[in-house]
Design an enzyme around this catalytic site. Structure first.
Site: not given
Length: 369
Positions: A211-214, A289
């Site tokens: 998970l890393h998307r804003p 993501d």
């Protein structure tokens, strides 16, 4: 007078760029007519991670490091532009090759275009249709100012045509990310080794998540729900969760660290390329993501649930093992249960994802320049 090879300035800025640039740099080094000059903007600047990725991918040390570091999108883009211009001024008759969709991509392309220097964009034409994503803005603008556009999948050509880009500038060459995967798959680090180093060893099968998307990690409510989903999946199948530094910071800032306690979520620190490749290769299911992981799981034949409402890589859904599930917990859990019960979505590898995209790129560059 015989002229030497023409310089191709290959720009990298963030870790996903390294996997895309590595096979291109290697192919250029085999060319008699072109020579690579590797510029690292420093957009991702962690020394340990950078050195680990470069060493694992067999990339030479950058010829120039702009050491830009982290900042807002505007400041970071401006700093890259200011620091990249002197590099261009010192290189005779260069070509600038950019990859992907990070801030460094548009910044260096823009500087080159304004100075009348040819711009080459690798991974052109990918579109999510979501202008709220900074990467989408970078993609669209970079393609508009590029002289040569290399695409990874056939749908990209239709996107570029709809934006008025002449077909003769576009070349379908395949996916350089898969070049790197094919070359390094025999060297992938076994999951047991990675997890033993972290002191956490799941028994048997496991799921892998990133998970890393804003849109997924900046809102504490959304992030909390996603962690709860992973915990529920973990009740039946351990979930290995390598945490991006930004994601770890968001979890801590939101007071969500406790959501990991008492679960079978195995939270790890950032992993190198070979460790992640080993984890993906062995995973029963991947929830992510990440755009790159959508492609890599399709190449590996591993079922992937993408925690987004859209993707700029539609071939992974149309042909591959990827399924868009969004952020709704009920939908995510239902898709995960189905995948675990049935073995997940089957797919096939898209055309030209064969490990030779970089060779096709260099052949076009030699013909064009």
């Amino acid at each position: 007078m015989v002229k030497g090879p023409r310089t191709v300035i290959c720009v990298v800025g963030a870790r996903p760029n390294y996997m895309k640039a590595a096979p291109i740099v290697a192919a250029l080094r085999r060319s008699a007519r072109l020579a690579p000059l590797l510029v690292h903007t420093g957009q991702h600047y962690d020394p340990d991670m950078n050195e680990r990725f470069f060493a694992e991918l067999g990339m030479p040390a950058p010829d120039s490091n702009l050491e830009v570091g982290s900042a807002s999108h505007a400041v970071q883009t401006a700093q890259v532009m200011m620091r990249f211009e002197p590099v261009l001024d010192s290189a005779p008759d260069p070509i600038v090759l950019v990859v992907g969709d990070v801030n460094s991509t548009i910044a260096c392309a823009l500087v080159a275009a304004k100075k009348g220097i040819p711009v080459v964009h690798v991974e052109a034409g990918l579109r999510s249709g979501d202008r709220a994503m900074p990467e989408e803005i970078n993609r669209v603008l970079t393609d508009q100012i590029s002289d040569l556009l290399f695409t990874t999948e056939k749908s990209a050509a239709a996107n570029l045509a709809a934006e008025g880009i002449a077909a003769q500038r576009v070349h379908f060459v395949g996916n350089v990310m898969i070049d790197t995967l094919v070359a390094n798959l025999p060297r992938a680090i076994p999951p047991a080794e990675t997890l033993a180093t972290a002191g956490q060893i799941p028994a048997g099968r496991f799921a892998l998540s990133t998970l890393h998307r804003p849109a997924n990690v900046d809102d504490p409510v959304v992030l909390g729900r996603l962690l709860d989903c992973l915990a529920e999946i973990g009740a039946g199948l351990p979930v290995v969760l390598p945490l991006h530094p930004r994601t770890r910071a968001r979890i801590d800032a939101a007071g969500l660290t406790g959501r990991l306690d008492g679960t079978r979520i195995l939270a790890l620190g950032p992993q190198g390329y070979l460790a992640m490749l080993g984890l993906m290769k062995a995973a029963t299911l991947v929830l992510t993501d990440s755009g790159g992981i959508q492609e890599e799981t399709t190449a590996l034949g591993i079922p992937c649930l993408t925690l987004r409402d859209n993707t700029e890589r539609p071939s992974t859904v149309e042909f591959g093992t990827n399924t868009l599930v969004g952020r709704d917990p009920a939908r995510i859990l239902a898709a995960a249960r189905t995948a675990l019960a049935t073995g997940g979505k089957a797919g096939r590898i898209p055309e030209f994802w064969d490990g030779h995209a970089a060779d096709r790129i260099v052949a076009v560059l030699e013909d064009s320049f």
